[in-house]
Scaffold this motif. Structure first.
Motif, mmCIF file in Angstrom:
data_model
loop_
_atom_site.group_PDB
_atom_site.id
_atom_site.type_symbol
_atom_site.label_atom_id
_atom_site.label_comp_id
_atom_site.label_asym_id
_atom_site.label_seq_id
_atom_site.Cartn_x
_atom_site.Cartn_y
_atom_site.Cartn_z
ATOM 1 N N TRP A 272 0.830 -1.206 0.000
ATOM 2 C CA TRP A 272 0.000 0.000 0.000
ATOM 3 C C TRP A 272 0.867 1.260 0.000
ATOM 4 O O TRP A 272 0.634 2.198 -0.772
ATOM 5 N N LEU A 273 1.909 1.264 0.824
ATOM 6 C CA LEU A 273 2.808 2.423 0.875
ATOM 7 C C LEU A 273 3.636 2.534 -0.396
ATOM 8 O O LEU A 273 3.875 3.625 -0.899
ATOM 9 N N ALA A 274 4.082 1.386 -0.911
ATOM 10 C CA ALA A 274 4.904 1.411 -2.128
ATOM 11 C C ALA A 274 4.120 1.893 -3.334
ATOM 12 O O ALA A 274 4.696 2.438 -4.290
ATOM 13 N N ALA A 275 2.803 1.707 -3.315
ATOM 14 C CA ALA A 275 1.971 2.092 -4.458
ATOM 15 C C ALA A 275 1.665 3.580 -4.502
ATOM 16 O O ALA A 275 1.125 4.066 -5.505
ATOM 17 N N GLN A 276 2.017 4.315 -3.454
ATOM 18 C CA GLN A 276 1.713 5.744 -3.436
ATOM 19 C C GLN A 276 2.611 6.484 -4.418
ATOM 20 O O GLN A 276 3.790 6.150 -4.561
ATOM 21 N N PRO A 277 2.094 7.501 -5.115
ATOM 22 C CA PRO A 277 2.888 8.244 -6.110
ATOM 23 C C PRO A 277 4.130 8.869 -5.485
ATOM 24 O O PRO A 277 4.096 9.368 -4.356
ATOM 25 N N GLN A 278 5.226 8.817 -6.232
ATOM 26 C CA GLN A 278 6.478 9.387 -5.732
ATOM 27 C C GLN A 278 6.368 10.898 -5.559
ATOM 28 O O GLN A 278 7.113 11.499 -4.793
ATOM 29 N N ALA A 279 5.454 11.493 -6.293
ATOM 30 C CA ALA A 279 5.330 12.952 -6.210
ATOM 31 C C ALA A 279 4.747 13.402 -4.877
ATOM 32 O O ALA A 279 4.896 14.556 -4.494
ATOM 33 N N ARG A 280 4.074 12.473 -4.167
ATOM 34 C CA ARG A 280 3.517 12.841 -2.869
ATOM 35 C C ARG A 280 4.629 13.076 -1.864
ATOM 36 O O ARG A 280 5.741 12.564 -1.986
ATOM 37 N N SER A 281 4.324 13.833 -0.842
ATOM 38 C CA SER A 281 5.331 14.201 0.155
ATOM 39 C C SER A 281 5.908 12.978 0.856
ATOM 40 O O SER A 281 5.175 12.087 1.290
ATOM 41 N N SER A 282 7.228 12.935 0.955
ATOM 42 C CA SER A 282 7.870 11.853 1.692
ATOM 43 C C SER A 282 7.545 11.948 3.177
ATOM 44 O O SER A 282 7.527 10.947 3.888
ATOM 45 N N THR A 283 7.288 13.172 3.654
ATOM 46 C CA THR A 283 6.895 13.362 5.047
ATOM 47 C C THR A 283 5.562 12.675 5.327
ATOM 48 O O THR A 283 5.378 12.045 6.367
ATOM 49 N N ARG A 284 4.638 12.761 4.390
ATOM 50 C CA ARG A 284 3.342 12.115 4.550
ATOM 51 C C ARG A 284 3.505 10.591 4.633
ATOM 52 O O ARG A 284 2.823 9.923 5.406
#
Length: 358
Positions: A272-284
């Motif tokens: 689930w975490l790996a599928a998140q877009p790279q453009a999203r905040s790494s802090t999130r």
């Protein structure tokens, strides 16, 4: 998990002490060892003795392991030992050729490499075995020792194929440790906001090693395997994290604030975490990992409190505890972009602003 064996660290420190012996660092300790302990035979020919101190005996016990890491770049040939130092790339020749080597090649056991040359040529007899033939072929390709080449230089193994003139503790540790396959969830265990106590519990959860009630029932230690949080299904790792209605009420509000569609199975969290877009905040993404760790810890703590203390807390109170727990961790860390912890706290307040905690 990130836990490292103390035995491996001890080995690295012993090997570093041996490296200092060959580095010619000007150490008084090294000079004393060479004069009073090793003498003519050097490190390789010195055997542990009851007369030696405990530290020296331990040092001598590690010399055979050090032989796999040392290599000598030949210079004038006045330092490297012909039979014991790895200067040909074949390892110590006494091991490669055998104990009959000094007799067959007429080179004394503790002779320097310089003793095998005469003028500008190697001075060695013909081969009497296949291994000696290989060794002589290798030696013939190495320049004859010369004072113009400088002193012999010892190097330490940095990778499986590379030697360097400096010692690296981290590189040595990587070479001696027993490596295991990298698991896909390792980044959920150790990250910038992780806490060792929480990481350990999460590690046990991901390995399905917590003493859940279904496991205790299989072992014959418990009659009732039902979940103490909801009493609706047997308590297993998959149910407790996060199929249980109680744990779901704790996990989902915070996880949904970070990313959409959080899983109800802890084993699916890494994908689930790996599928998140790279453009999203790494802090999130770090916040999502932190929420996962704290939620697992608090749910397991609530489960234990109900079993062993007879105390229970509603999901609303556990969510409040999760928020306070996470804030304490965030305030103890520094942002990667700012030296002030309040920058991280501002991000946390922004992410959790939509959550109805109570």
């Amino acid at each position: 998990m990130g836990i490292r064996r103390l035995e491996d660290f001890n080995t690295v420190f012993r090997l570093k002490s041996i490296w200092l012996i060959f580095k010619e660092s000007g150490s008084l300790w090294v000079a004393w060892l060479k004069r009073h302990i090793f003498k003519r035979k050097g490190l390789w020919g010195t055997k542990p003795s009851p007369k030696h101190s405990w530290g020296i005996r331990k040092l001598l016990m590690f010399k055979h392991k050090a032989a796999d890491f040392l290599h000598c770049r030949l210079g004038d040939g006045n330092t490297a030992l012909f039979w014991h130092d790895n200067w040909t790339g074949l390892g110590p020749l006494i091991k490669y050729v055998g104990v009959e080597g000094p007799k067959l090649l007429r080179i004394p056991l503790y002779a320097k490499v310089k003793a095998a040359s005469k003028g500008l040529e190697w001075n060695l007899p013909g081969a009497r075995s296949d291994r000696i033939q290989v060794a002589l072929t290798r030696i013939s390709a190495i320049p004859v020792p010369s004072s113009e080449s400088g002193k012999d230089c010892f190097e330490w193994k940095a990778t499986a194929t590379e030697y360097r003139d400096t010692f690296s503790s981290s590189a040595t540790w990587k070479l001696i440790r027993q490596q295991a396959p990298v698991v896909p969830w390792h980044s959920m265990i150790w990250f910038s906001l992780s806490t060792p106590r929480l990481s350990f519990i999460q590690w046990l959860v991901l390995l399905h090693r917590l003493p859940t009630r279904d496991r205790l029932a299989r072992w014959g230690l418990l009659d009732n395997p039902m979940c103490v949080l909801c009493q609706l299904a047997p308590e297993s790792h998959s149910h407790l994290f996060f199929d249980c209605c109680y744990s779901r009420d704790v996990w989902i509000p915070f996880a949904s604030a970070c990313f959409q569609s959080p899983p109800l199975d802890v084993d699916q969290c890494s994908s689930w975490l790996a599928a998140q877009p790279q453009a999203r905040s790494s802090t999130r993404k770090s916040f999502a990992k932190l929420i996962l760790q704290v939620a697992i810890y608090l749910i397991w703590s609530e489960r234990n409190a109900r079993i062993f203390k007879g105390e229970s807390s509603p999901a609303e109170k556990t969510r409040l505890t999760l928020d306070r727990f996470a804030r304490d961790i965030i305030l103890s860390r520094k942002s990667s972009t700012s030296a002030h912890p309040w920058s991280l706290m501002d991000d946390w307040l922004l992410v959790t602003s939509t959550i109805q905690i109570l």
